[in-house]
Write a protein that holds these residues in place. Sequence first.
Motif, PDB file in Angstrom:
ATOM      1  N   SER A  29       0.811  -1.215   0.000  1.00 33.89           N
ATOM      2  CA  SER A  29       0.000   0.000   0.000  1.00 33.89           C
ATOM      3  C   SER A  29       0.843   1.264   0.000  1.00 33.89           C
ATOM      4  CB  SER A  29      -0.953   0.000   1.194  1.00 33.89           C
ATOM      5  OG  SER A  29      -0.208   0.006   2.405  1.00 33.89           O
ATOM      6  N   SER A  30       2.073   1.190   0.417  1.00 35.39           N
ATOM      7  CA  SER A  30       2.952   2.355   0.439  1.00 35.39           C
ATOM      8  C   SER A  30       3.990   2.313  -0.683  1.00 35.39           C
ATOM      9  CB  SER A  30       3.654   2.469   1.794  1.00 35.39           C
ATOM     10  OG  SER A  30       4.437   1.313   2.048  1.00 35.39           O
ATOM     11  N   SER A  31       3.783   1.449  -1.650  1.00 38.15           N
ATOM     12  CA  SER A  31       4.751   1.272  -2.739  1.00 38.15           C
ATOM     13  C   SER A  31       4.273   1.915  -4.034  1.00 38.15           C
ATOM     14  CB  SER A  31       4.994  -0.220  -2.992  1.00 38.15           C
ATOM     15  OG  SER A  31       5.575  -0.841  -1.868  1.00 38.15           O
ATOM     16  N   ASN A  32       5.239   2.344  -4.824  1.00 35.54           N
ATOM     17  CA  ASN A  32       4.986   2.813  -6.180  1.00 35.54           C
ATOM     18  C   ASN A  32       5.070   1.622  -7.136  1.00 35.54           C
ATOM     19  OD1 ASN A  32       5.343   5.919  -5.680  1.00 35.54           O
ATOM     20  ND2 ASN A  32       7.090   4.918  -4.711  1.00 35.54           N
ATOM     21  N   MET A  33       4.139   1.527  -8.063  1.00 35.22           N
ATOM     22  CA  MET A  33       4.090   0.396  -8.981  1.00 35.22           C
ATOM     23  C   MET A  33       4.169   0.879 -10.417  1.00 35.22           C
ATOM     24  SD  MET A  33       3.864  -2.047  -6.806  1.00 35.22           S
ATOM     25  CE  MET A  33       3.649  -3.391  -7.972  1.00 35.22           C
ATOM     26  N   GLY A  34       4.843   0.106 -11.244  1.00 37.54           N
ATOM     27  CA  GLY A  34       4.968   0.479 -12.645  1.00 37.54           C
ATOM     28  C   GLY A  34       4.749  -0.709 -13.566  1.00 37.54           C
ATOM     29  N   TRP A  35       4.345  -0.390 -14.783  1.00 41.74           N
ATOM     30  CA  TRP A  35       4.258  -1.373 -15.868  1.00 41.74           C
ATOM     31  C   TRP A  35       5.190  -0.927 -16.994  1.00 41.74           C
ATOM     32  CZ3 TRP A  35       1.960  -6.049 -15.865  1.00 41.74           C
ATOM     33  CH2 TRP A  35       0.948  -6.295 -14.935  1.00 41.74           C
ATOM     34  N   PHE A  36       5.935  -1.880 -17.502  1.00 42.86           N
ATOM     35  CA  PHE A  36       6.813  -1.683 -18.645  1.00 42.86           C
ATOM     36  C   PHE A  36       6.515  -2.786 -19.650  1.00 42.86           C
ATOM     37  CE2 PHE A  36      10.070   1.418 -17.161  1.00 42.86           C
ATOM     38  CZ  PHE A  36       9.647   1.545 -15.858  1.00 42.86           C
ATOM     39  N   ARG A  37       7.002  -2.609 -20.858  1.00 41.43           N
ATOM     40  CA  ARG A  37       6.871  -3.672 -21.841  1.00 41.43           C
ATOM     41  C   ARG A  37       8.134  -3.746 -22.685  1.00 41.43           C
ATOM     42  NH1 ARG A  37       2.149  -1.255 -25.881  1.00 41.43           N
ATOM     43  NH2 ARG A  37       3.402   0.421 -26.811  1.00 41.43           N
ATOM     44  N   GLN A  38       8.357  -4.915 -23.245  1.00 42.16           N
ATOM     45  CA  GLN A  38       9.578  -5.120 -24.020  1.00 42.16           C
ATOM     46  C   GLN A  38       9.316  -6.053 -25.182  1.00 42.16           C
ATOM     47  OE1 GLN A  38      12.897  -6.712 -21.755  1.00 42.16           O
ATOM     48  NE2 GLN A  38      14.359  -5.727 -23.122  1.00 42.16           N
ATOM     49  N   VAL A  39       9.797  -5.629 -26.329  1.00 40.18           N
ATOM     50  CA  VAL A  39       9.766  -6.428 -27.543  1.00 40.18           C
ATOM     51  C   VAL A  39      11.174  -6.975 -27.758  1.00 40.18           C
ATOM     52  CG1 VAL A  39       9.420  -6.361 -30.041  1.00 40.18           C
ATOM     53  CG2 VAL A  39       7.925  -5.029 -28.534  1.00 40.18           C
ATOM     54  N   PRO A  40      11.316  -8.233 -28.180  1.00 38.98           N
ATOM     55  CA  PRO A  40      12.668  -8.778 -28.412  1.00 38.98           C
ATOM     56  C   PRO A  40      13.508  -7.883 -29.300  1.00 38.98           C
ATOM     57  CG  PRO A  40      11.055 -10.523 -28.568  1.00 38.98           C
ATOM     58  CD  PRO A  40      10.274  -9.241 -28.422  1.00 38.98           C
ATOM     59  N   GLY A  41      14.726  -7.630 -28.838  1.00 37.52           N
ATOM     60  CA  GLY A  41      15.637  -6.802 -29.626  1.00 37.52           C
ATOM     61  C   GLY A  41      15.534  -5.328 -29.340  1.00 37.52           C
ATOM     62  N   LYS A  42      14.565  -4.951 -28.490  1.00 37.51           N
ATOM     63  CA  LYS A  42      14.384  -3.541 -28.144  1.00 37.51           C
ATOM     64  C   LYS A  42      14.494  -3.357 -26.639  1.00 37.51           C
ATOM     65  CE  LYS A  42      11.539  -2.205 -32.091  1.00 37.51           C
ATOM     66  NZ  LYS A  42      10.322  -1.483 -32.531  1.00 37.51           N
ATOM     67  N   GLU A  43      14.717  -2.104 -26.240  1.00 33.29           N
ATOM     68  CA  GLU A  43      14.812  -1.808 -24.822  1.00 33.29           C
ATOM     69  C   GLU A  43      13.439  -1.873 -24.159  1.00 33.29           C
ATOM     70  OE1 GLU A  43      18.691   1.185 -24.820  1.00 33.29           O
ATOM     71  OE2 GLU A  43      16.741   1.886 -24.121  1.00 33.29           O
ATOM     72  N   ARG A  44      13.470  -2.151 -22.867  1.00 32.50           N
ATOM     73  CA  ARG A  44      12.235  -2.128 -22.098  1.00 32.50           C
ATOM     74  C   ARG A  44      11.722  -0.695 -22.037  1.00 32.50           C
ATOM     75  NH1 ARG A  44      12.361  -5.674 -16.722  1.00 32.50           N
ATOM     76  NH2 ARG A  44      13.095  -7.086 -18.359  1.00 32.50           N
ATOM     77  N   GLU A  45      10.416  -0.510 -22.276  1.00 32.82           N
ATOM     78  CA  GLU A  45       9.885   0.844 -22.298  1.00 32.82           C
ATOM     79  C   GLU A  45       8.797   1.027 -21.245  1.00 32.82           C
ATOM     80  OE1 GLU A  45       8.231   1.736 -26.117  1.00 32.82           O
ATOM     81  OE2 GLU A  45       6.509   0.405 -25.849  1.00 32.82           O
ATOM     82  N   PHE A  46       8.732   2.232 -20.735  1.00 37.34           N
ATOM     83  CA  PHE A  46       7.750   2.588 -19.720  1.00 37.34           C
ATOM     84  C   PHE A  46       6.356   2.630 -20.317  1.00 37.34           C
ATOM     85  CE2 PHE A  46       5.859   4.663 -16.185  1.00 37.34           C
ATOM     86  CZ  PHE A  46       5.087   5.704 -16.674  1.00 37.34           C
ATOM     87  N   VAL A  47       5.390   2.125 -19.550  1.00 35.91           N
ATOM     88  CA  VAL A  47       3.996   2.164 -19.982  1.00 35.91           C
ATOM     89  C   VAL A  47       3.157   3.003 -19.023  1.00 35.91           C
ATOM     90  CG1 VAL A  47       1.907   0.808 -20.354  1.00 35.91           C
ATOM     91  CG2 VAL A  47       4.116  -0.069 -21.148  1.00 35.91           C
ATOM     92  N   ALA A  48       3.235   2.672 -17.730  1.00 31.16           N
ATOM     93  CA  ALA A  48       2.376   3.384 -16.772  1.00 31.16           C
ATOM     94  C   ALA A  48       2.954   3.243 -15.369  1.00 31.16           C
ATOM     95  CB  ALA A  48       0.952   2.832 -16.799  1.00 31.16           C
TER      96      ALA A  48
END
Length: 126
Positions: A29-48
Motif C-alpha cells: 500500500s505504500s509502494s509505487n508500482m509500474g508497468w513496462f513492456r519489451q519487444v525482443p531486440g528492443k529496450e524495455r519501455e515505460f507504460v504506466a
Amino acid sequence: VQLQASGGGLVQAGGSLRLSCAASGRTFSSSNMGWFRQVPGKEREFVAHISWSGERTYDKDSVKGRFTISRDNAKNTVYLHINNLKPEDTAVYYCAVNAYYRGTYALEDSDDYDYWGQGTLVTVSS
C-alpha cells in the motif's frame, strides 16, 4: 518482495485485456508500482506508473488513452487495463515496484524500480 504478473494472452486487434500483478509483502500500500513492456531486440519501455498515493502517469506516445493503471491495496495487486489493442502492443509486459520513493515525480525509468515480476506475454493479431 515478489511480483507475479498474469493476464496476458493472444487477442485480436480491437480487443481488451486486464493484466494483473500480485505482490507479496506488507508494504504494497505504500509502494509505487509500474508497468513496462519489451519487444525482443528492443529496450524495455515505460507504460504506466501509479504512486503510493494513487497518482497515475502514462507514456503518452504508446498509450494514447487506451491504458489504465489501477491498484487494489486490499489484494496487494496492481492492474493494467488495455483497450483497443493494436498489433504494436505485442510485447512482454512487466510489473515493477519501488517501495521507498515518497516524492511527487513519476517513476518512468526502469532504474527507478527495485523488484520486477517475471513478465506476461501479450500477443495481438491483426
